[in-house]
Design an enzyme around this catalytic site. Structure first.
Site, PDB file in Angstrom:
ATOM      1  N   LYS A 270      58.181  79.267  39.591  1.00 31.64           N
ATOM      2  CA  LYS A 270      58.937  78.912  38.378  1.00 31.64           C
ATOM      3  C   LYS A 270      60.432  78.833  38.686  1.00 31.64           C
ATOM      4  CE  LYS A 270      55.576  81.006  35.258  1.00 31.64           C
ATOM      5  NZ  LYS A 270      55.234  82.223  34.533  1.00 31.64           N
TER       6      LYS A 270
ATOM      7  N   ASP B 213      54.095  83.499  41.698  1.00 35.82           N
ATOM      8  CA  ASP B 213      54.119  82.654  40.501  1.00 35.82           C
ATOM      9  C   ASP B 213      55.545  82.574  39.944  1.00 35.82           C
ATOM     10  OD1 ASP B 213      52.480  81.116  38.607  1.00 35.82           O
ATOM     11  OD2 ASP B 213      53.191  82.617  37.164  1.00 35.82           O
TER      12      ASP B 213
END
Ligand SMILES: NC(=O)c1ccc[n+]([C@@H]2O[C@H](COP(=O)([O-])OP(=O)(O)OC[C@H]3O[C@@H](n4cnc5c(N)ncnc54)[C@H](OP(=O)(O)O)[C@@H]3O)[C@@H](O)[C@H]2O)c1
Length: 361
Positions: free
Chosen positions: A230, A226
């Site tokens: 980003k 994750d």
């Protein structure tokens, strides 16, 4: 009257706003639910919700959409999911601005974002799957933006923190990014802000999970994937068109626990303890600390993983689930520009979505 008094003086109540902006909301989970609450506030009075959907059902009926129990009711009531009827409701709204708000994590839905933009719908999203996904899909998204529609992606990184907008603005002004470094995950921030070796890491992780700071399967956080998505989104905004494979990712999940089911993983959390305790002791002996950092340099080298930082490092001064983004650029070069604060949470994420929608009106 002073300037300050003039600013604070009461103004006549505005005339009721025309519904120039129509919305279809995809996803009524944690973030979608918070977004629905914001739609009932005066800040959103110019917006008209014409459709809402979860993964199985959708609602287009104005009376049902106005019901404050919409989110709950969608679990058992509504027509079966169908993207075309949902887009049809937007098209028939007559609104000048038609917006699809994606508050899901669905890669299948994100695969339609570029097509929706090409068809004249603005897309506002908390879903990272497209902007942080495969490079050809990201390029297709850039091409679709030629339609004149807008891709509101503020909520994909740092929740409500103004990170993406800042990176874009610096680039627009000709300020080149030299390094980007920070803590991009609320759960990993919490875990390493707390971890001082006095308790096993697994105990802390169980506690963080119970508090709702991690995903139900904490491997989604611990894998670093994750954070990598980003970093990819920010790198691309800064002008580095990286492929996902170009982000080096250090996973905190031991090899033996990567393929097991969630229940087994949770039962074997203690296997994380010894390796992390050893790294912590090593860092402590040198006067440092461990932080899970994302880093990008000016050559486009991107890495996500656990780093031993000195006690004076800015990432050691974070609290709770704070995120931190430190940008060193050609103009911010003696001290980085630092953006820090809550980088997760339904209210701030929903607010980022609302901000992107209102910017279209
Ligand atoms: N939670 C946060 O603090 C936070 C912060 C920043 C960004 N985000 C991002 O925001 C997004 C949503 O997160 P969340 O925490 O709200 O997740 P969540 O609680 O799991 O909710 C996801 C929602 O998406 C719905 N959904 C899945 N596939 C769909 C489809 N094809 N069509 C319509 N709806 C669909 C689900 O429907 P069902 O209810 O039927 O399963 C559910 O309502 C994710 O991309 C996440 O990474 C979250």
């Amino acid at each position: 009257m002073s300037a300050v008094e003039a600013d604070c003086a009461p103004v006549a109540a505005p005339a009721p706003a025309a519904h120039g902006v129509a919305l279809a909301l995809l996803g009524t989970g944690v973030v979608g639910g918070a977004f629905l609450k914001l739609l009932n506030t005066p800040a959103a009075s110019s917006l008209k919700l014409v459709a809402a959907a979860n993964s199985r059902r959708q609602q287009l009926d104005p009376a049902q959409l106005a019901d404050r129990a919409l989110r709950e009711k969608l679990k058992t009531h509504g027509e079966p999911r169908n993207d075309e009827t949902l887009l049809g409701a937007l098209a028939q709204s007559g609104a000048a601005v038609k917006v699809i708000v994606d508050a899901t994590a669905s890669a299948a839905l994100a695969a339609h974002h570029a097509e929706w933009l090409s068809r004249g719908y603005h897309v506002v999203t908390a879903n990272k799957s497209l902007a942080g996904g495969a490079l050809p899909d990201w390029r297709a998204l850039q091409l679709a933006l030629a339609s004149g529609c807008t891709y509101g992606d503020s909520a994909t990184v740092g929740a409500g923190l103004p990170v993406i907008a800042t990176v874009r603005r610096l680039r627009q002004c000709g300020d080149a990014l030299l390094t980007l470094e920070g803590v991009f995950s609320g759960s990993l921030s919490y875990l390493f802000n707390q971890y001082d070796g006095s308790r096993p890491f697994s105990a802390l992780l169980r506690e963080a999970r119970a508090l709702g700071y991690t995903e139900p399967d904490p491997r989604a956080d611990l894998s670093g994937e994750d954070v990598a998505r980003k970093l990819l989104i920010l790198a691309r905004c800064a002008g580095f068109a990286l492929r996902p494979e170009e982000v080096e990712v250090e996973s905190l999940v031991p090899e033996a626990l990567r393929a097991v089911d969630t229940e087994t993983f949770l039962a074997r959390l203690e296997e994380l303890d010894a390796p992390l305790a050893a790294r912590h002791a090593q860092a402590k002996a040198r006067g440092g600390a461990l932080r899970f950092l994302a880093r990008l340099n000016q050559r486009g080298h991107a890495r996500v993983g656990l780093v031993e930082v000195p006690a004076s490092h800015p990432a050691t001064r974070l609290y709770g689930t704070d995120n931190q983004f430190a940008l060193t650029t050609t103009r911010y070069n003696s001290q980085p520009l630092v953006i820090q604060g809550p980088g997760a949470g339904p209210e701030v994420t929903a607010q980022a979505l609302l901000g992107d929608v209102l910017a279209l009106g």
